[in-house]
Write a protein that holds these residues in place. Structure first.
Motif, PDB file in Angstrom:
ATOM      1  N   ASN A 526       0.818  -1.217   0.000  1.00 18.33           N
ATOM      2  CA  ASN A 526       0.000   0.000   0.000  1.00 18.33           C
ATOM      3  C   ASN A 526       0.851   1.266   0.000  1.00 18.33           C
ATOM      4  OD1 ASN A 526      -2.247  -1.573   0.051  1.00 18.33           O
ATOM      5  ND2 ASN A 526      -2.629  -1.361   2.252  1.00 18.33           N
ATOM      6  N   ASP A 527       1.842   1.288   0.891  1.00 20.81           N
ATOM      7  CA  ASP A 527       2.691   2.474   0.984  1.00 20.81           C
ATOM      8  C   ASP A 527       3.476   2.689  -0.297  1.00 20.81           C
ATOM      9  OD1 ASP A 527       1.751   3.031   3.436  1.00 20.81           O
ATOM     10  OD2 ASP A 527       3.541   2.460   4.557  1.00 20.81           O
ATOM     11  N   THR A 655       6.468   0.362   8.351  1.00 23.18           N
ATOM     12  CA  THR A 655       7.029   0.066   7.039  1.00 23.18           C
ATOM     13  C   THR A 655       8.205   0.977   6.734  1.00 23.18           C
ATOM     14  OG1 THR A 655       5.587   1.649   5.951  1.00 23.18           O
ATOM     15  CG2 THR A 655       4.804  -0.624   6.130  1.00 23.18           C
ATOM     16  N   GLY A 656       8.355   2.019   7.517  1.00 23.82           N
ATOM     17  CA  GLY A 656       9.420   2.970   7.219  1.00 23.82           C
ATOM     18  C   GLY A 656       9.021   3.945   6.126  1.00 23.82           C
ATOM     19  N   ILE A 661       5.784   9.646   3.524  1.00 25.64           N
ATOM     20  CA  ILE A 661       4.508   9.920   2.843  1.00 25.64           C
ATOM     21  C   ILE A 661       3.847  11.153   3.461  1.00 25.64           C
ATOM     22  CG2 ILE A 661       2.147   9.079   2.522  1.00 25.64           C
ATOM     23  CD1 ILE A 661       3.357   6.268   2.172  1.00 25.64           C
ATOM     24  N   ALA A 662       3.867  11.204   4.799  1.00 28.04           N
ATOM     25  CA  ALA A 662       3.247  12.346   5.472  1.00 28.04           C
ATOM     26  C   ALA A 662       3.917  13.650   5.030  1.00 28.04           C
ATOM     27  CB  ALA A 662       3.353  12.191   6.980  1.00 28.04           C
ATOM     28  N   SER A 732      -4.054   5.403   5.257  1.00 23.39           N
ATOM     29  CA  SER A 732      -4.911   6.035   4.271  1.00 23.39           C
ATOM     30  C   SER A 732      -6.360   6.116   4.727  1.00 23.39           C
ATOM     31  CB  SER A 732      -4.834   5.256   2.963  1.00 23.39           C
ATOM     32  OG  SER A 732      -5.354   3.973   3.179  1.00 23.39           O
ATOM     33  N   ARG A 733      -6.613   5.734   5.974  1.00 23.19           N
ATOM     34  CA  ARG A 733      -7.997   5.866   6.449  1.00 23.19           C
ATOM     35  C   ARG A 733      -8.422   7.319   6.345  1.00 23.19           C
ATOM     36  NH1 ARG A 733     -10.823   2.317  10.359  1.00 23.19           N
ATOM     37  NH2 ARG A 733     -11.879   4.227  10.942  1.00 23.19           N
ATOM     38  N   SER A 734      -9.576   7.527   5.925  1.00 23.34           N
ATOM     39  CA  SER A 734      -9.981   8.919   5.749  1.00 23.34           C
ATOM     40  C   SER A 734     -11.480   9.016   5.715  1.00 23.34           C
ATOM     41  CB  SER A 734      -9.420   9.456   4.440  1.00 23.34           C
ATOM     42  OG  SER A 734     -10.172   8.915   3.386  1.00 23.34           O
TER      43      SER A 734
END
Lengths: 741, 133
Positions: A526-527, A655-656, A661-662, A732-734
């Motif tokens: 996913n990442d 996952t590192g 990503i943020a 990615s929950r939103s």
């Protein structure tokens, strides 16, 4: 000469008061009109018959010549006193005068029997007759002459006879009279006239002598002034005769030629080549006819290299030769060469540029266009210049509607003087097909006034295609990787969940490990897909007014199950303000920060979320209760797979990629994400501008991270099998996942 | 009443995992189909109470299969839930806008799949806002 009459005599020593009275009485009136009416009525006006001046233009020239003599109202002059004394002596006259007559009076420059400086009104002046007639006047007996019988000088002052001859200026104008007078009538013959003539010539000789002196002084002044000028100007000045021999040269000319002396040299010898010499000869030929001639020649200084000079040649007024000025223009030439070189470079850059570059004037007409522009529109290079770009290639939109020039962005740029960029604009090509371009128009100004615009366009068809391929690839990979993972995860989940029957302890423990690893693999996939999409260039941000409390609340909700599992308390203290941002993306970024904080906080600790709001920005701070981040790892943790401690990843199951990503998401909003200083645990700061100004709007991108990926409850937190919450929460929950809870 | 679910997916492994999860954890009756033909045949034979429908299938894809199922009179009102591994926002929005109860993602959690489906189709209470956003 009128006939002689018996001479009369009578002293008139005190006439001036009467004359002055008369002058005052006639002030402001037209003396000549009075004189003429007097002439018509003959006697009775008390002045006799005055003389009538010549034509006004002639009279004006005469008066002007008188003034040039610079004698009126001046102090006594011994030269003229000598002359009138001689007159009086030779002719045995009680009165001898040198009178100057201007437009309104006679004025005595020198006198015997009457004072120097005396004056009489022109209307009663005997000398005015001499002046106006430009001829001698002899009046042997004034009382018997109609013209003078009533003249106050006769009636009141007892003037009995008069003889005057003209006195002329060097230019030939009669400016006054040399005369004698007496109180009694007197015989006036040729002898008297001849003597007066001779002495008038003497007066005129003095006039000429004065004029010559003045002219000499003026010439000297002019020459001196000229010398100062020519010696101080930067231009070289040489004077040469008709044969080309230099007769004069200023210091600048000496400097320019490197010579100590130029006088006597041939002017053509200063020039570099025979061609220059021939050119100068041609200039002189023209210079003889017209004034002045300009040309550029090359000068060869002594011991130096030739250089260009701008030469002006004019012929001297007396025809005796020429004067030439020369200005060193090598500097201008150098500038010109530099300019040309610069223009060639610019031209080369424009030529090789892959982007279409088009300059337009204020009407939108193309002034220049590079080859890439011609290729873009599908026309031969050079054909764009002079055409109306909008009318030719932008008149219709892809949906077939006409695009009015007033609505065109380019028109807006020209009208308002503000630059405009657009990630996607569609133009027509010469073959009628449409081409998608990235478009930037920058207004050009001269002295603040918009004079046109430069448009840069790039055909983005290929990039759009690449973007589409990349999006397709991400989509395919996401499907191909997730499909087998779905089976694996499901199988392990069912086995570990006891659905498939009781398992021996060692099998169950091994399957639990497999399950944990599978979840990790899923998150990694996913990442990685998220990052791929972010790298595809600018996520498809959808900024909208969003409440800060909602963003924080959603992020807290997303991590709460995991925090509960880890027995870490979440505490938020957030002022609610409304921001313009893409809520889903910022929730994802904040969720990543919170999940990270929970993961690194020991059981029983707290994770705080604080907000600091200013006029221009909002800074969210996430403070964790953990051991903090080692100094050497402060930046590394924002790198991909850059966990502070390599072992953390396995222990903590990250996952590192969460922090990278943020940071990426926040930076796409024009914000910043950094690790702050704290004595207890790490503090992450997330700063966002209050108003979004996305730096790179790009409608054609593959889109942002996938916010709907986790469409079910958290995949691992809810298994109940993991001894602690070993998961990194789905970043990615939103809010958008609500479409499929 | 034991609900019957029709699980449509071209991947054998996923079909089997879903069958086990729904039968054993959810206690449902599960019938499976590997493509649109099988799905239409199965639904024609006996209309299920709910359909779990894969999106990316060779030949007829999920949305087209949905259309063919909806063409059956008995299937007009049966809730359908998409089960998809393609989770780009545009994609999910596109799917949710179709005539479905909701969209679930892969990989799903086998232990909660039945409950997730129930929630999605609204069997546990008020209907979800699936597809509304």
């Amino acid at each position: 000469v009128t006939g002689a009459a018996p001479a009369g005599a009578g002293a008139r020593r005190d006439d001036r008061p009467a004359v002055r009275r008369d002058l005052r009485a006639s002030a402001g009136r037209d003396l000549r009109a009075d004189a003429r009416s007097g002439a018509r009525s003959g006697r009775g006006v008390g002045i006799g018959i005055p003389s009538v001046p010549a034509h006004p233009a002639v009279e004006a020239a005469r008066v002007s010549a008188l003034h040039q003599l610079d004698l009126l109202d001046t102090a006594p002059d011994a030269r003229f006193d000598r002359i009138v004394r001689t007159v009086a002596r030779l002719l045995d006259a009680p009165i001898a005068l040198l009178n100057l007559v201007d437009d309104r009076r006679q004025w005595t420059k020198a006198g015997v029997g009457m004072p120097q400086g005396g004056e009489a009104h022109r209307s009663i002046s005997f000398c005015a007759h001499v002046v106006d007639e430009a001829a001698p006047l002899a009046v042997p007996d004034t009382r018997r002459d109609d013209r003078f019988r009533d003249n106050p000088q006769v009636v009141e002052d007892g003037l009995g006879c008069y003889l005057g001859v003209p006195v002329r200026s060097p230019g030939g104008h009669v400016v006054g009279s040399l005369c004698i007078a007496g109180h009694e009538p007197r015989q006036l013959g040729d002898r008297e006239l001849s003597i007066l003539h001779d002495l008038a010539a003497w007066v005129e000789a003095e006039f000429r002598s004065d004029a010559l002196g003045r002219a000499t002084r003026e010439e000297r002044t002019v020459r001196e002034r000229l010398e100062v000028i020519t010696s101080s100007v930067g231009d070289g000045v040489v004077v040469f005769d008709a044969r080309g021999r230099i007769t004069d040269a200023n210091p600048a000319a000496l400097l320019m030629t490197g010579d100590g002396e130029l006088v006597g040299r041939d002017v053509t010898s200063l020039l570099a080549t025979p061609a220059d010499r021939a050119a100068l000869t041609r200039m002189l030929r023209r210079g003889e006819l017209h004034a002045p001639v300009e040309s550029e020649l090359r000068l060869e200084p002594r011991g130096g290299l030739p250089y260009p000079v701008a030469v002006t040649v004019a012929s001297m007024h007396d025809g005796g030769g020429f004067v030439a000025t020369a200005r060193d223009v090598s500097e201008q030439h150098r500038h010109l060469r530099e300019l040309e070189q610069l223009q060639r470079q610019h031209r080369r850059i424009l030529d090789v540029a892959g982007d279409a570059i088009i300059g337009i004037d204020t009407r939108g007409v193309v002034e220049y266009a590079n080859p890439a522009a011609a290729r873009l529109f599908g026309v031969p290079d050079g054909d764009l210049v002079g055409i109306d770009l909008h009318a030719s290639f932008h008149h219709t939109s892809p949906d077939g509607r006409a695009v009015r020039w007033e609505r065109c962005r380019t028109h807006h740029v020209l009208a308002t003087g503000t630059a405009h960029t657009d990630a996607e604009e569609v133009y027509l090509r010469s073959d009628g097909t449409f081409v998608a371009v990235e478009y930037a128009a920058t207004p050009q100004r001269v002295d603040g006034r918009v004079t046109g615009a430069v448009m840069v366009m790039r055909d983005v068809t290929t990039r759009r295609e690449l973007d589409r391929l990349k999006a397709d690839f991400v989509s395919a990979v996401s499907h191909e990787l997730r499909t087998p993972l779905t089976s694996i995860k499901g199988t392990l989940s069912l086995a570990c969940g006891g659905v498939l029957g009781d398992l021996p302890d060692d099998v169950a423990s091994m399957l639990a490990i497999a399950q944990t690893s599978t979840d990790r693999l899923i998150r990694l996939v996913n990442d990685l897909l998220d990052l791929t999409r972010l790298d595809a260039g600018a996520a498809d941000l959808r900024p909208a007014p969003t409440r800060l409390a909602t963003v924080v609340g959603d992020a807290l909700d997303a991590v709460r199950p995991c925090a509960d599992g880890a027995r870490v308390e979440l505490v938020a203290d957030v002022t609610d303000v409304t921001l313009t941002l893409d809520g889903d993306r910022i929730v994802q970024a904040l969720t990543n920060l919170l999940a990270n904080a929970v993961r690194y906080s020991p059981s029983g600790e707290r994770v705080h979320v604080l907000a600091e709001v200013t006029d221009t920005s909002v800074t969210l701070s996430v403070r964790e209760g953990g051991r903090g981040v080692p100094v050497e790892a402060r930046e590394r943790i924002f790198e991909r797979f850059g966990q502070a401690d390599a072992s953390d990843s396995r222990e903590r199951d990250g996952t590192g990629l969460g922090l990278p990503i943020a940071r990426e998401l926040v930076e796409q909003h024009g914000g910043r994400l950094w690790l702050g200083e704290s004595e207890t645990g790490a503090v992450f700061h997330l700063e966002l501008p209050r108003v979004q100004r996305p730096s790179v709007p790009d409608r054609g991108s593959a889109g942002g991270p996938d916010p709907t990926r986790s469409t079910g409850p958290d995949p691992t937190c809810s298994t109940g099998l993991a001894p602690t919450c070993s998961t990194e929460l789905d970043p990615s929950r939103s809010t958008r996942e609500r479409t499929a809870p | 009443m034991t609900p019957t679910v029709l699980m449509v997916d071209d991947d054998h492994g996923i079909r089997e995992v879903a069958r086990l999860a729904l039968e054993r954890v959810g206690g449902w009756r599960v019938r499976t189909a590997a493509d649109a033909e099988e799905a239409v045949a199965s639904a024609t034979a006996e209309a299920p109470d709910v359909v779990l429908l894969d999106v990316m299938m060779p030949g007829t894809d999920g949305p087209s299969t949905l259309a063919r199922l909806r063409a059956l009179p008995a299937m007009r009102d049966v809730p359908v839930v998409f089960l998809t591994a393609k989770l780009q926002p545009e994609e999910v929005t596109r799917l949710a806008a179709l005539d479905v109860a909701g969209v679930l993602g892969k990989p799903f959690d086998a232990m909660t799949l039945a409950a997730d489906v129930r929630r999605t189709v609204g069997w546990d209470g008020p209907p979800s806002v699936a597809g509304a956003s």
